[in-house]
Write a protein that holds these residues in place. Structure first.
Motif, PDB file in Angstrom:
ATOM      1  N   THR A  27      11.886 -20.207  19.482  1.00  0.00           N
ATOM      2  CA  THR A  27      11.106 -19.242  20.333  1.00  0.00           C
ATOM      3  C   THR A  27       9.569 -19.253  19.928  1.00  0.00           C
ATOM      4  OG1 THR A  27      11.693 -17.357  18.942  1.00  0.00           O
ATOM      5  CG2 THR A  27      13.188 -17.881  20.897  1.00  0.00           C
ATOM      6  N   ARG A  28       9.420 -19.991  19.007  1.00  0.00           N
ATOM      7  CA  ARG A  28       7.977 -19.888  18.460  1.00  0.00           C
ATOM      8  C   ARG A  28       7.143 -20.913  19.060  1.00  0.00           C
ATOM      9  NH1 ARG A  28       9.111 -20.153  12.207  1.00  0.00           N
ATOM     10  NH2 ARG A  28      10.974 -21.046  13.094  1.00  0.00           N
ATOM     11  N   GLY A  38       5.094 -26.009  10.033  1.00  0.00           N
ATOM     12  CA  GLY A  38       6.089 -26.601  10.483  1.00  0.00           C
ATOM     13  C   GLY A  38       7.146 -25.596  10.137  1.00  0.00           C
ATOM     14  N   PHE A  39       8.370 -25.830   9.664  1.00  0.00           N
ATOM     15  CA  PHE A  39       9.552 -25.241   9.422  1.00  0.00           C
ATOM     16  C   PHE A  39       9.771 -24.909   8.214  1.00  0.00           C
ATOM     17  CE2 PHE A  39       9.934 -27.048  13.758  1.00  0.00           C
ATOM     18  CZ  PHE A  39       9.916 -25.674  14.722  1.00  0.00           C
ATOM     19  N   ASP A  40      10.119 -23.717   7.617  1.00  0.00           N
ATOM     20  CA  ASP A  40      10.632 -23.438   6.147  1.00  0.00           C
ATOM     21  C   ASP A  40      12.112 -22.572   6.226  1.00  0.00           C
ATOM     22  OD1 ASP A  40      10.420 -23.805   3.492  1.00  0.00           O
ATOM     23  OD2 ASP A  40       8.449 -23.001   3.175  1.00  0.00           O
ATOM     24  N   SER A  41      12.664 -22.947   4.999  1.00  0.00           N
ATOM     25  CA  SER A  41      13.864 -21.920   4.864  1.00  0.00           C
ATOM     26  C   SER A  41      13.390 -20.575   4.770  1.00  0.00           C
ATOM     27  CB  SER A  41      14.553 -22.525   3.475  1.00  0.00           C
ATOM     28  OG  SER A  41      15.402 -21.702   2.984  1.00  0.00           O
ATOM     29  N   ASP A  88       9.130 -18.296  27.435  1.00  0.00           N
ATOM     30  CA  ASP A  88       9.578 -19.843  27.023  1.00  0.00           C
ATOM     31  C   ASP A  88      10.202 -20.013  25.889  1.00  0.00           C
ATOM     32  OD1 ASP A  88       7.996 -20.085  29.603  1.00  0.00           O
ATOM     33  OD2 ASP A  88       6.360 -21.002  28.547  1.00  0.00           O
ATOM     34  N   GLY A  89      10.912 -21.214  25.640  1.00  0.00           N
ATOM     35  CA  GLY A  89      11.515 -21.392  24.749  1.00  0.00           C
ATOM     36  C   GLY A  89      11.045 -23.031  24.204  1.00  0.00           C
ATOM     37  N   TRP A 140       7.796 -31.647  21.594  1.00  0.00           N
ATOM     38  CA  TRP A 140       8.305 -30.594  21.890  1.00  0.00           C
ATOM     39  C   TRP A 140       8.716 -30.689  23.202  1.00  0.00           C
ATOM     40  CZ3 TRP A 140       3.883 -30.486  19.573  1.00  0.00           C
ATOM     41  CH2 TRP A 140       2.774 -29.829  20.219  1.00  0.00           C
ATOM     42  N   ILE A 141      10.008 -30.078  23.727  1.00  0.00           N
ATOM     43  CA  ILE A 141      10.053 -29.784  25.091  1.00  0.00           C
ATOM     44  C   ILE A 141      10.079 -28.198  25.374  1.00  0.00           C
ATOM     45  CG2 ILE A 141      11.784 -29.984  26.841  1.00  0.00           C
ATOM     46  CD1 ILE A 141      13.144 -32.176  25.122  1.00  0.00           C
ATOM     47  N   THR A 142       9.111 -27.799  26.321  1.00  0.00           N
ATOM     48  CA  THR A 142       8.730 -26.426  26.639  1.00  0.00           C
ATOM     49  C   THR A 142       9.979 -26.050  27.401  1.00  0.00           C
ATOM     50  OG1 THR A 142       6.508 -26.602  25.961  1.00  0.00           O
ATOM     51  CG2 THR A 142       7.280 -24.751  27.551  1.00  0.00           C
TER      52      THR A 142
END
Length: 175
Positions: A27-28, A38-41, A88-89, A140-142
């Protein structure tokens, strides 16, 4: 692809990596993901029990990674349900071949099946990644009004996919 090292556990389970494109529903917005690189644990992976969880090797629910690592999917439709939020996702497209040398992408199905814990993939094609830098995000795809689209299902979203929803990450090209 079997990884050249073993999990630090008493069973000496084999680890299997994944190299290729994976998808993450979130959702971010991209500017927030870029701002945090990016993405982190959510769990610290230097703690052995958390690393075992990220590798899908912890407890009675083998293959379930919980909050350890960054969950992604081999198929776009398996990531779709995680992009629903208030508005949006986003479905992020990630190239695991672009991960830094110290990061890993664990193939949960291979780990649980090849080590004899499951007979078939119960993970939905999950690939759990230790950390995904923004430079490894292809794009990404919005998904506008993701909650409404989610109600119609992933198949409906794929049938109505609009090219204007697809965005390339310029940082990917620079890495």
């Amino acid at each position: 692809m079997e990884m050249p090292y073993r999990a630090d556990n008493s069973r000496k389970d084999r680890l299997f990596g994944y190299q290729g494109l994976v998808f993450r529903g979130d959702t971010r917005a991209p500017h927030l993901v870029a701002g945090s690189d990016g993405f982190d644990s959510k769990k610290v992976l230097h703690v052995p029990v958390n690393l075992l969880e990220a590798q899908g090797l912890l407890g009675p629910a083998m293959g379930a990674t919980g909050q350890a690592g960054v969950s992604t999917a081999k198929k776009l439709e398996n990531a779709f349900y995680y992009c629903a939020g208030m508005h949006d996702g986003y479905i992020y497209i990630i190239d695991t071949a672009r991960l830094p040398a110290l990061e890993a992408a664990y193939d949960m199905a291979e780990i649980t099946i090849q080590n004899g814990y499951k007979k078939s993939d119960e993970t939905g094609g999950e690939v759990n990644v230790t950390k995904i830098p923004f430079a490894a995000v292809v794009g990404w795809i919005t998904i506008p009004n993701a909650d409404d689209v989610l109600a119609d299902g992933a198949d409906a979203m794929l049938r109505t996919l609009n090219i204007d929803w697809v965005h390339f990450n310029p940082h990917y090209a620079l890495s």
